[in-house]
Design an enzyme around this catalytic site. Structure first.
Site, mmCIF file in Angstrom:
data_model
loop_
_atom_site.group_PDB
_atom_site.id
_atom_site.type_symbol
_atom_site.label_atom_id
_atom_site.label_comp_id
_atom_site.label_asym_id
_atom_site.label_seq_id
_atom_site.Cartn_x
_atom_site.Cartn_y
_atom_site.Cartn_z
ATOM 1 N N LYS A 49 -4.583 -3.741 -4.794
ATOM 2 C CA LYS A 49 -5.370 -3.265 -5.941
ATOM 3 C C LYS A 49 -4.706 -3.677 -7.253
ATOM 4 O O LYS A 49 -5.374 -4.141 -8.180
ATOM 5 C CB LYS A 49 -5.522 -1.727 -5.874
ATOM 6 C CG LYS A 49 -6.530 -1.265 -4.829
ATOM 7 C CD LYS A 49 -6.473 0.234 -4.591
ATOM 8 C CE LYS A 49 -7.341 0.602 -3.385
ATOM 9 N NZ LYS A 49 -7.196 1.996 -2.951
ATOM 10 N N GLN A 93 -4.276 7.338 -4.369
ATOM 11 C CA GLN A 93 -4.433 6.779 -3.022
ATOM 12 C C GLN A 93 -4.377 7.891 -1.969
ATOM 13 O O GLN A 93 -3.499 8.751 -2.004
ATOM 14 C CB GLN A 93 -3.325 5.734 -2.777
ATOM 15 C CG GLN A 93 -3.449 4.986 -1.477
ATOM 16 C CD GLN A 93 -4.658 4.051 -1.405
ATOM 17 O OE1 GLN A 93 -5.166 3.582 -2.427
ATOM 18 N NE2 GLN A 93 -5.123 3.783 -0.195
ATOM 19 N N ASP A 116 -12.888 6.117 -8.038
ATOM 20 C CA ASP A 116 -13.166 6.233 -6.597
ATOM 21 C C ASP A 116 -14.530 6.890 -6.364
ATOM 22 O O ASP A 116 -15.076 6.802 -5.259
ATOM 23 C CB ASP A 116 -12.106 7.127 -5.937
ATOM 24 C CG ASP A 116 -11.039 6.337 -5.194
ATOM 25 O OD1 ASP A 116 -11.369 5.254 -4.684
ATOM 26 O OD2 ASP A 116 -9.902 6.822 -5.122
HETATM 27 N N1 GUN Z 1 -7.484 5.299 1.169
HETATM 28 C C1 GUN Z 1 -8.220 4.437 1.927
HETATM 29 N N2 GUN Z 1 -9.284 4.005 1.221
HETATM 30 C C2 GUN Z 1 -9.209 4.584 0.000
HETATM 31 C C3 GUN Z 1 -10.013 4.507 -1.172
HETATM 32 O O1 GUN Z 1 -11.051 3.832 -1.228
HETATM 33 N N3 GUN Z 1 -9.593 5.241 -2.229
HETATM 34 C C4 GUN Z 1 -8.475 6.011 -2.177
HETATM 35 N N4 GUN Z 1 -8.148 6.709 -3.265
HETATM 36 N N5 GUN Z 1 -7.710 6.103 -1.114
HETATM 37 C C5 GUN Z 1 -8.077 5.392 -0.036
#
Ligand code: GUN
Length: 284
Positions: A49, A93, A116
């Site tokens: 990311k 995350q 998100d």
């Molecule tokens: N963990 C796995 N996929 C995601 C996501 O799309 N967002 C977040 N914040 N954590 C994750």
């Protein structure tokens, strides 16, 4: 002929479009990503990311906290990021360590920085058709589906899985696109027969190759959200989806591969959400 929905290529196009817009904005959007602990998969996601954020010309703000971080400390960081004018998007995350309540942390994020789309305010906006921030994987899934058919009106979509992160929001987006939507889950009776009525089948189960030929109607479109790491007969690890791709793909009109399908779309949609949040905050 089966259309392979190439998420890698479509995500690259989306990222290029975002990158082209950044110099015209007159400001630099900022995305803050918070990682608590050392979960190896999360470390990989967070580093991808960060890299993608910088590549499109955004500012990447990374906070890596030890697994011993308390919920109060994490909430204090979220509050600080909410108030930081250079931060347009905040992503914490998941999963978080067991001693931290993820729902409370998500609810503490400013809904207008919640890239998100997990905040209950954004879930409510999605369900009621108000503008908000939409979860990235569902958004990416529907974008891929629309590469197959722009107008999904009247199609029967069966979504297998009812998580807040994928199943429920993808169902909402398909409903907005005028599909007739059924959500199936672990208690659904005769899953295979139900899935065979689907024009669009979305697999968001989290179980390797759980759906096979018996779940798919000839000529359906299949979106596979699963990313499962398995050890093959040769002892090597590989990624597979929730759909048994080799046996299912030939029967479909369109299908997403794993890897290279929905996965790459998630990060591209995260960047798109950051851009949307940044522009809205400045009333652009
Ligand atoms: N963990 C796995 N996929 C995601 C996501 O799309 N967002 C977040 N914040 N954590 C994750």
């Amino acid at each position: 002929m089966t259309q392979i929905l190439d998420g890698k290529a479509i995500a690259a196009r989306l990222r290029a479009d975002i990158a082209a817009e950044v110099p015209r904005l007159g400001f630099t959007p900022g995305l803050a990503v918070v990682l608590v602990g050392e979960d190896p998969a999360s470390q990989v996601y967070v580093s991808s990311k960060g890299k993608a954020t910088i590549e499109v010309g955004f500012r990447s703000i990374e906070h890596k906290l030890p697994a011993t971080t308390s919920e109060a400390e994490l909430l204090a960081l979220v509050t600080k990021l909410n108030g930081n004018p250079d931060v347009d998007g905040i992503l914490v995350q998941l999963p978080l360590p067991a001693h931290i309540n993820a729902d409370r942390v998500i609810a503490a994020i400013d809904p207008d920085k919640d890239v998100d789309g997990f905040h209950p305010i954004n879930a409510g906006r999605l369900a009621t058709g108000l503008p908000g921030l939409v979860p990235c994987t569902p958004r990416g899934s529907v974008k891929l589906l629309q590469e197959w058919k722009r107008d999904l009106s009247g199609l029967h979509a069966v979504v297998v899985g009812r998580s807040n992160i994928v199943g429920k929001p993808v169902a909402q987006l398909l409903l907005q696109a005028n599909c007739t939507v059924t959500i199936a889950h672990s208690k659904t009776r005769d899953l295979a027969a139900l899935c065979r009525t689907a024009d669009v089948l979305v697999a968001a189960i989290g179980r390797p190759e759980a759906l096979g030929r018996e779940h798919v109607k000839e000529g359906a479109a299949v979106i596979d959200v699963g990313i499962n790491r398995i050890t093959g007969p040769d002892g090597k690890n590989r990624l597979v989806g929730d759909v048994a791709y080799a046996e299912v793909a030939p029967m479909t009109a369109a299908i997403t591969p794993v890897p290279g399908g929905v996965g790459p779309m998630t990060i591209a949609c995260l960047l798109e959400n950051t851009l949307i949040a940044a522009k809205r905050r400045r009333a652009l």
